[in-house]
Scaffold this motif. Structure first.
Motif, PDB file in Angstrom:
ATOM      1  N   TYR A 186     -34.916 -35.944   7.835  1.00  0.00           N
ATOM      2  CA  TYR A 186     -34.860 -35.285   9.140  1.00  0.00           C
ATOM      3  C   TYR A 186     -33.427 -34.909   9.527  1.00  0.00           C
ATOM      4  O   TYR A 186     -33.207 -34.020  10.345  1.00  0.00           O
ATOM      5  CB  TYR A 186     -35.471 -36.176  10.222  1.00  0.00           C
ATOM      6  N   TRP A 187     -32.481 -35.624   8.921  1.00  0.00           N
ATOM      7  CA  TRP A 187     -31.080 -35.307   9.212  1.00  0.00           C
ATOM      8  C   TRP A 187     -30.729 -33.886   8.805  1.00  0.00           C
ATOM      9  O   TRP A 187     -29.870 -33.265   9.396  1.00  0.00           O
ATOM     10  CB  TRP A 187     -30.152 -36.291   8.505  1.00  0.00           C
ATOM     11  N   ARG A 188     -31.379 -33.364   7.774  1.00  0.00           N
ATOM     12  CA  ARG A 188     -31.090 -32.007   7.298  1.00  0.00           C
ATOM     13  C   ARG A 188     -31.408 -30.997   8.405  1.00  0.00           C
ATOM     14  O   ARG A 188     -30.602 -30.123   8.724  1.00  0.00           O
ATOM     15  CB  ARG A 188     -31.912 -31.707   6.038  1.00  0.00           C
ATOM     16  N   THR A 189     -32.604 -31.136   9.016  1.00  0.00           N
ATOM     17  CA  THR A 189     -33.014 -30.246  10.106  1.00  0.00           C
ATOM     18  C   THR A 189     -32.048 -30.390  11.283  1.00  0.00           C
ATOM     19  O   THR A 189     -31.621 -29.392  11.878  1.00  0.00           O
ATOM     20  CB  THR A 189     -34.440 -30.624  10.570  1.00  0.00           C
ATOM     21  N   PHE A 190     -31.735 -31.650  11.597  1.00  0.00           N
ATOM     22  CA  PHE A 190     -30.856 -31.923  12.717  1.00  0.00           C
ATOM     23  C   PHE A 190     -29.483 -31.271  12.511  1.00  0.00           C
ATOM     24  O   PHE A 190     -28.961 -30.596  13.405  1.00  0.00           O
ATOM     25  CB  PHE A 190     -30.714 -33.443  12.886  1.00  0.00           C
ATOM     26  N   VAL A 191     -28.936 -31.405  11.322  1.00  0.00           N
ATOM     27  CA  VAL A 191     -27.611 -30.838  11.015  1.00  0.00           C
ATOM     28  C   VAL A 191     -27.673 -29.313  11.049  1.00  0.00           C
ATOM     29  O   VAL A 191     -26.750 -28.653  11.546  1.00  0.00           O
ATOM     30  CB  VAL A 191     -27.104 -31.363   9.651  1.00  0.00           C
ATOM     31  N   LEU A 192     -28.778 -28.742  10.532  1.00  0.00           N
ATOM     32  CA  LEU A 192     -28.937 -27.281  10.543  1.00  0.00           C
ATOM     33  C   LEU A 192     -28.959 -26.739  11.977  1.00  0.00           C
ATOM     34  O   LEU A 192     -28.268 -25.767  12.300  1.00  0.00           O
ATOM     35  CB  LEU A 192     -30.228 -26.891   9.829  1.00  0.00           C
ATOM     36  N   VAL A 193     -29.756 -27.399  12.836  1.00  0.00           N
ATOM     37  CA  VAL A 193     -29.844 -26.984  14.245  1.00  0.00           C
ATOM     38  C   VAL A 193     -28.479 -27.099  14.902  1.00  0.00           C
ATOM     39  O   VAL A 193     -28.036 -26.195  15.632  1.00  0.00           O
ATOM     40  CB  VAL A 193     -30.907 -27.845  14.988  1.00  0.00           C
ATOM     41  N   LEU A 194     -27.808 -28.199  14.623  1.00  0.00           N
ATOM     42  CA  LEU A 194     -26.473 -28.435  15.197  1.00  0.00           C
ATOM     43  C   LEU A 194     -25.499 -27.346  14.739  1.00  0.00           C
ATOM     44  O   LEU A 194     -24.717 -26.815  15.542  1.00  0.00           O
ATOM     45  CB  LEU A 194     -25.981 -29.811  14.743  1.00  0.00           C
ATOM     46  N   ALA A 195     -25.566 -26.973  13.470  1.00  0.00           N
ATOM     47  CA  ALA A 195     -24.659 -25.953  12.929  1.00  0.00           C
ATOM     48  C   ALA A 195     -24.931 -24.595  13.578  1.00  0.00           C
ATOM     49  O   ALA A 195     -23.992 -23.856  13.932  1.00  0.00           O
ATOM     50  CB  ALA A 195     -24.835 -25.867  11.419  1.00  0.00           C
ATOM     51  N   ILE A 196     -26.228 -24.255  13.752  1.00  0.00           N
ATOM     52  CA  ILE A 196     -26.582 -22.972  14.377  1.00  0.00           C
ATOM     53  C   ILE A 196     -26.104 -22.941  15.830  1.00  0.00           C
ATOM     54  O   ILE A 196     -25.499 -21.951  16.276  1.00  0.00           O
ATOM     55  CB  ILE A 196     -28.111 -22.735  14.279  1.00  0.00           C
ATOM     56  N   LEU A 197     -26.319 -24.039  16.561  1.00  0.00           N
ATOM     57  CA  LEU A 197     -25.869 -24.132  17.960  1.00  0.00           C
ATOM     58  C   LEU A 197     -24.356 -23.962  18.056  1.00  0.00           C
ATOM     59  O   LEU A 197     -23.833 -23.245  18.915  1.00  0.00           O
ATOM     60  CB  LEU A 197     -26.264 -25.490  18.544  1.00  0.00           C
ATOM     61  N   PHE A 198     -23.667 -24.625  17.129  1.00  0.00           N
ATOM     62  CA  PHE A 198     -22.215 -24.552  17.102  1.00  0.00           C
ATOM     63  C   PHE A 198     -21.750 -23.114  16.870  1.00  0.00           C
ATOM     64  O   PHE A 198     -20.836 -22.622  17.520  1.00  0.00           O
ATOM     65  CB  PHE A 198     -21.680 -25.481  16.013  1.00  0.00           C
ATOM     66  N   LYS A 199     -22.430 -22.429  15.950  1.00  0.00           N
ATOM     67  CA  LYS A 199     -22.065 -21.034  15.654  1.00  0.00           C
ATOM     68  C   LYS A 199     -22.302 -20.140  16.868  1.00  0.00           C
ATOM     69  O   LYS A 199     -21.478 -19.280  17.191  1.00  0.00           O
ATOM     70  CB  LYS A 199     -22.868 -20.518  14.453  1.00  0.00           C
ATOM     71  N   LEU A 200     -23.453 -20.335  17.539  1.00  0.00           N
ATOM     72  CA  LEU A 200     -23.772 -19.542  18.731  1.00  0.00           C
ATOM     73  C   LEU A 200     -22.716 -19.748  19.819  1.00  0.00           C
ATOM     74  O   LEU A 200     -22.243 -18.791  20.445  1.00  0.00           O
ATOM     75  CB  LEU A 200     -25.161 -19.916  19.264  1.00  0.00           C
ATOM     76  N   LEU A 201     -22.348 -21.014  20.021  1.00  0.00           N
ATOM     77  CA  LEU A 201     -21.329 -21.328  21.026  1.00  0.00           C
ATOM     78  C   LEU A 201     -19.988 -20.702  20.658  1.00  0.00           C
ATOM     79  O   LEU A 201     -19.271 -20.179  21.519  1.00  0.00           O
ATOM     80  CB  LEU A 201     -21.176 -22.850  21.160  1.00  0.00           C
ATOM     81  N   ALA A 202     -19.663 -20.738  19.365  1.00  0.00           N
ATOM     82  CA  ALA A 202     -18.393 -20.169  18.909  1.00  0.00           C
ATOM     83  C   ALA A 202     -18.361 -18.660  19.165  1.00  0.00           C
ATOM     84  O   ALA A 202     -17.361 -18.112  19.647  1.00  0.00           O
ATOM     85  CB  ALA A 202     -18.191 -20.477  17.427  1.00  0.00           C
TER      86      ALA A 202
END
Lengths: 164, 160
Positions: free
Chosen positions: B112-128
């Protein structure tokens, strides 16, 4: 669904430890091996015990599987058959020579022997399913060891042809 | 030796099923490295038997999984440093965990960490991306304000 494990996968599991390797083999092959065991031991409860015994025995020999000429599953099946025959022999001894319940007719490989002669089926059953030596089967059937060997090979060719 | 008639003799099937004689096994293993067609035939026959085993598979009852897990629990685990392998359970702490000293640089985490990290990375990119857009807008507006100030100053100095 079971996957046909390649040796590299098993090696990588073994590099982590024996436990994950055995666990992986159990997850992937236990159903296949259980079906295989049932042709020798039709009693399900007993077959379950034998399946556990097989994994128990093979756990310490997985390096052999990685170095074998055969594929991982075929190696396991060959080794499982030896253990099953040994188990049946021990059980027969405990029962003072009384034969343990036999194999189911038309089960597993036997149903692939359509078109084989009675002699071919008999030789296959005696040698593969009961583990009897070629010489003892030859004596039983009043044939030479060479003739018995030919009958076995012919039955295996029929079996393989029906696998296709 | 005619390799094709050897392949058709049934020796490979006997080898795969474990009913080949020791002599036949040795002969086949000696021939294999020198004959590619023999390697192919062995591989094909192995696959056929594996596929058949897959078709004939019977899932063992779940209680067998429990039995198997009990067996795995009894498997030896390496202890610290001394190379001995005591049975599981003897080296466990009060919390029930086995102290493990690992030299591996990798860790294993739940999938489940894979999904969590992916979501986190996408959110981070959107914020950036949003941050960059805001910055561009801010500097653009600031330069516009400065331009307007300059124009006002020019107008005021012109009136005087």
């Amino acid at each position: 669904m079971e996957t046909l494990i390649i040796k590299e996968t098993l090696k990588s599991k073994l590099s982590v430890g024996v436990e994950p390797a055995v666990d992986y083999l159990y997850s992937n092959y236990s159903s296949m091996l259980y079906g295989f065991v049932l042709q020798f031991i039709p009693d399900q409860a007993e077959a379950e015990e034998v399946l556990t015994m097989i994994y128990n025995n093979l756990a310490g020999r997985l390096e052999e599987a990685c170095n074998a000429t055969l594929s991982v599953y075929c190696w396991m099946q060959v080794e499982a058959r030896k253990l099953i025959l040994d188990y049946k022999q021990q059980k027969e001894k405990r029962l003072n020579g009384h034969a343990v319940p036999g194999v189911k007719p038309q089960a597993y490989y036997l149903k692939l022997l359509k078109g084989a002669t009675e002699e071919q089926i008999k030789v296959f059953t005696e040698m593969f399913l009961h583990g009897h030596a070629k010489e003892s089967v030859a004596t039983q059937l009043n044939k030479t060891a060479h003739e018995v060997d030919r009958l076995l090979k012919d039955s295996l060719l029929i079996l393989q042809k029906n696998l296709q | 030796m005619n390799i094709n008639s050897y392949i058709r003799s049934g020796v490979i099937e006997a080898y795969v099923l474990g009913v080949a004689s020791p002599d036949e096994r040795q002969e086949l293993e000696a021939l294999l490295p020198h004959h590619i067609e023999l390697q192919v035939a062995l591989s094909v026959i192995e696959q056929q038997f594996e596929v058949f085993a897959l078709q004939q598979s019977v899932p063992p009852p779940t209680r067998n999984r429990k039995r198997y897990d009990d067996f795995v629990d009894r498997m030896p685990v390496p202890s610290k440093g001394n190379g001995k392998v005591p049975p599981r359970g003897k080296d466990t702490g009060e919390d029930g965990y086995i102290p493990v000293e690992a030299s591996d640089t990798h860790i294993r985490v739940h999938k489940y960490w894979r999904t969590f990290v992916l979501v986190l990375a996408i959110l981070f990119k959107l914020l950036a991306v949003a941050f960059i857009i805001m910055c561009v807008k801010y500097f653009h507006m600031r330069s516009e304000v400065q331009d307007m100030k300059q124009k006002i100053d020019q107008v005021q100095s012109g009136r005087r």
